[in-house]
Design a protein around this motif. Structure first.
Motif, PDB file in Angstrom:
ATOM      1  N   TYR A   1      20.234  34.792  18.074  1.00  0.00           N
ATOM      2  CA  TYR A   1      18.948  34.183  19.259  1.00  0.00           C
ATOM      3  C   TYR A   1      17.570  33.852  18.391  1.00  0.00           C
ATOM      4  O   TYR A   1      16.880  33.423  18.034  1.00  0.00           O
ATOM      5  CB  TYR A   1      18.581  34.998  20.005  1.00  0.00           C
ATOM      6  CG  TYR A   1      19.835  35.279  21.138  1.00  0.00           C
ATOM      7  CD1 TYR A   1      19.559  33.546  21.244  1.00  0.00           C
ATOM      8  CD2 TYR A   1      20.327  35.841  21.454  1.00  0.00           C
ATOM      9  CE1 TYR A   1      21.224  33.656  22.475  1.00  0.00           C
ATOM     10  CE2 TYR A   1      21.532  36.008  22.184  1.00  0.00           C
ATOM     11  CZ  TYR A   1      21.495  34.395  23.474  1.00  0.00           C
ATOM     12  OH  TYR A   1      22.501  34.873  24.134  1.00  0.00           O
ATOM     13  N   GLY A   2      17.889  35.226  16.659  1.00  0.00           N
ATOM     14  CA  GLY A   2      16.746  35.082  15.735  1.00  0.00           C
ATOM     15  C   GLY A   2      15.718  36.025  15.784  1.00  0.00           C
ATOM     16  O   GLY A   2      16.169  36.888  17.375  1.00  0.00           O
ATOM     17  N   ARG A   3      15.570  36.262  14.981  1.00  0.00           N
ATOM     18  CA  ARG A   3      14.133  37.793  15.045  1.00  0.00           C
ATOM     19  C   ARG A   3      13.125  37.422  16.018  1.00  0.00           C
ATOM     20  O   ARG A   3      12.812  38.997  16.600  1.00  0.00           O
ATOM     21  CB  ARG A   3      14.401  37.324  14.012  1.00  0.00           C
ATOM     22  CG  ARG A   3      12.877  38.892  13.744  1.00  0.00           C
ATOM     23  CD  ARG A   3      12.708  38.838  12.082  1.00  0.00           C
ATOM     24  NE  ARG A   3      13.353  38.895  11.093  1.00  0.00           N
ATOM     25  CZ  ARG A   3      12.763  39.003   9.995  1.00  0.00           C
ATOM     26  NH1 ARG A   3      11.738  39.033   9.135  1.00  0.00           N
ATOM     27  NH2 ARG A   3      14.577  38.737   8.806  1.00  0.00           N
ATOM     28  N   THR A   4      12.758  36.003  16.056  1.00  0.00           N
ATOM     29  CA  THR A   4      11.059  35.930  17.092  1.00  0.00           C
ATOM     30  C   THR A   4      11.561  36.273  18.756  1.00  0.00           C
ATOM     31  O   THR A   4      11.006  37.034  19.396  1.00  0.00           O
ATOM     32  CB  THR A   4      10.647  34.821  16.980  1.00  0.00           C
ATOM     33  OG1 THR A   4      10.180  34.911  15.768  1.00  0.00           O
ATOM     34  CG2 THR A   4       9.414  34.870  17.414  1.00  0.00           C
ATOM     35  N   PRO A   5      12.388  35.475  19.216  1.00  0.00           N
ATOM     36  CA  PRO A   5      12.409  35.842  20.771  1.00  0.00           C
ATOM     37  C   PRO A   5      13.525  36.832  20.714  1.00  0.00           C
ATOM     38  O   PRO A   5      12.961  38.128  21.905  1.00  0.00           O
ATOM     39  CB  PRO A   5      13.944  35.312  20.703  1.00  0.00           C
ATOM     40  CG  PRO A   5      13.892  33.540  19.872  1.00  0.00           C
ATOM     41  CD  PRO A   5      12.927  34.292  18.288  1.00  0.00           C
ATOM     42  N   ILE A   6      14.307  38.059  20.068  1.00  0.00           N
ATOM     43  CA  ILE A   6      14.188  39.207  20.146  1.00  0.00           C
ATOM     44  C   ILE A   6      13.246  40.125  20.220  1.00  0.00           C
ATOM     45  O   ILE A   6      13.073  40.683  20.890  1.00  0.00           O
ATOM     46  CB  ILE A   6      15.611  39.579  19.296  1.00  0.00           C
ATOM     47  CG1 ILE A   6      16.858  38.886  19.545  1.00  0.00           C
ATOM     48  CG2 ILE A   6      16.127  41.173  19.624  1.00  0.00           C
ATOM     49  CD1 ILE A   6      17.208  38.781  21.023  1.00  0.00           C
TER      50      ILE A   6
ATOM     51  N   THR B   1       9.878  44.206  27.347  1.00  0.00           N
ATOM     52  CA  THR B   1      10.708  45.199  27.932  1.00  0.00           C
ATOM     53  C   THR B   1       9.142  46.450  27.708  1.00  0.00           C
ATOM     54  O   THR B   1       8.899  47.153  28.880  1.00  0.00           O
ATOM     55  CB  THR B   1      11.757  45.517  26.974  1.00  0.00           C
ATOM     56  OG1 THR B   1      12.849  44.568  27.286  1.00  0.00           O
ATOM     57  CG2 THR B   1      12.732  46.842  27.894  1.00  0.00           C
ATOM     58  N   LEU B   2       8.971  46.515  26.861  1.00  0.00           N
ATOM     59  CA  LEU B   2       7.918  47.787  26.633  1.00  0.00           C
ATOM     60  C   LEU B   2       7.183  47.589  27.433  1.00  0.00           C
ATOM     61  O   LEU B   2       6.203  48.505  28.292  1.00  0.00           O
ATOM     62  CB  LEU B   2       7.666  47.822  25.057  1.00  0.00           C
ATOM     63  CG  LEU B   2       8.835  48.555  23.912  1.00  0.00           C
ATOM     64  CD1 LEU B   2       8.701  48.206  22.578  1.00  0.00           C
ATOM     65  CD2 LEU B   2       8.860  49.924  24.525  1.00  0.00           C
ATOM     66  N   LEU B   3       6.027  46.501  27.287  1.00  0.00           N
ATOM     67  CA  LEU B   3       5.152  46.387  28.531  1.00  0.00           C
ATOM     68  C   LEU B   3       5.204  46.390  29.814  1.00  0.00           C
ATOM     69  O   LEU B   3       4.822  47.452  30.839  1.00  0.00           O
ATOM     70  CB  LEU B   3       4.821  44.507  28.523  1.00  0.00           C
ATOM     71  CG  LEU B   3       3.440  44.388  29.440  1.00  0.00           C
ATOM     72  CD1 LEU B   3       2.582  44.650  28.738  1.00  0.00           C
ATOM     73  CD2 LEU B   3       3.593  43.053  29.108  1.00  0.00           C
ATOM     74  N   VAL B   4       6.722  45.897  30.387  1.00  0.00           N
ATOM     75  CA  VAL B   4       7.176  46.049  31.782  1.00  0.00           C
ATOM     76  C   VAL B   4       7.525  47.228  31.917  1.00  0.00           C
ATOM     77  O   VAL B   4       7.250  48.302  33.120  1.00  0.00           O
ATOM     78  CB  VAL B   4       8.486  45.036  32.148  1.00  0.00           C
ATOM     79  CG1 VAL B   4       9.354  45.995  32.957  1.00  0.00           C
ATOM     80  CG2 VAL B   4       8.361  43.942  32.457  1.00  0.00           C
ATOM     81  N   ALA B   5       7.962  48.177  30.546  1.00  0.00           N
ATOM     82  CA  ALA B   5       8.718  49.816  30.887  1.00  0.00           C
ATOM     83  C   ALA B   5       7.086  50.301  31.123  1.00  0.00           C
ATOM     84  O   ALA B   5       6.535  51.937  32.063  1.00  0.00           O
ATOM     85  CB  ALA B   5       9.002  50.204  29.714  1.00  0.00           C
ATOM     86  N   GLY B   6       5.650  49.854  30.754  1.00  0.00           N
ATOM     87  CA  GLY B   6       4.713  50.835  30.471  1.00  0.00           C
ATOM     88  C   GLY B   6       3.785  50.245  31.775  1.00  0.00           C
ATOM     89  O   GLY B   6       3.363  51.879  32.229  1.00  0.00           O
TER      90      GLY B   6
END
Length: 55
Positions: A16-21, A28-33
């Motif tokens: 998928y490329g570096r930017t989308p990952i 994911t970190l935002l939702v976890a926070g």
């Protein structure tokens, strides 16, 4: 192909490329926070506590 400690991350970045990952990881970190800050203190999951397996 890059070298990382996670073969899964390597495969995802190659596909998928570096930017989308990186964006998915940040989201994911935002939702976890947000989830962690919205957990009520009465749930017993205060910082520094250990989860114990019920016996």
């Amino acid at each position: 192909m890059s070298v990382s400690p996670s073969p899964l991350a390597d495969r995802l970045v190659d596909q998928y490329g570096r930017t989308p990952i990186a964006a998915a990881a940040g989201l994911t970190l935002l939702v976890a926070g947000i989830t962690a800050t919205s957990t009520p203190a009465a749930a017993g999951l205060e910082p520094g506590t250990r989860l114990r397996h019920p016996r």
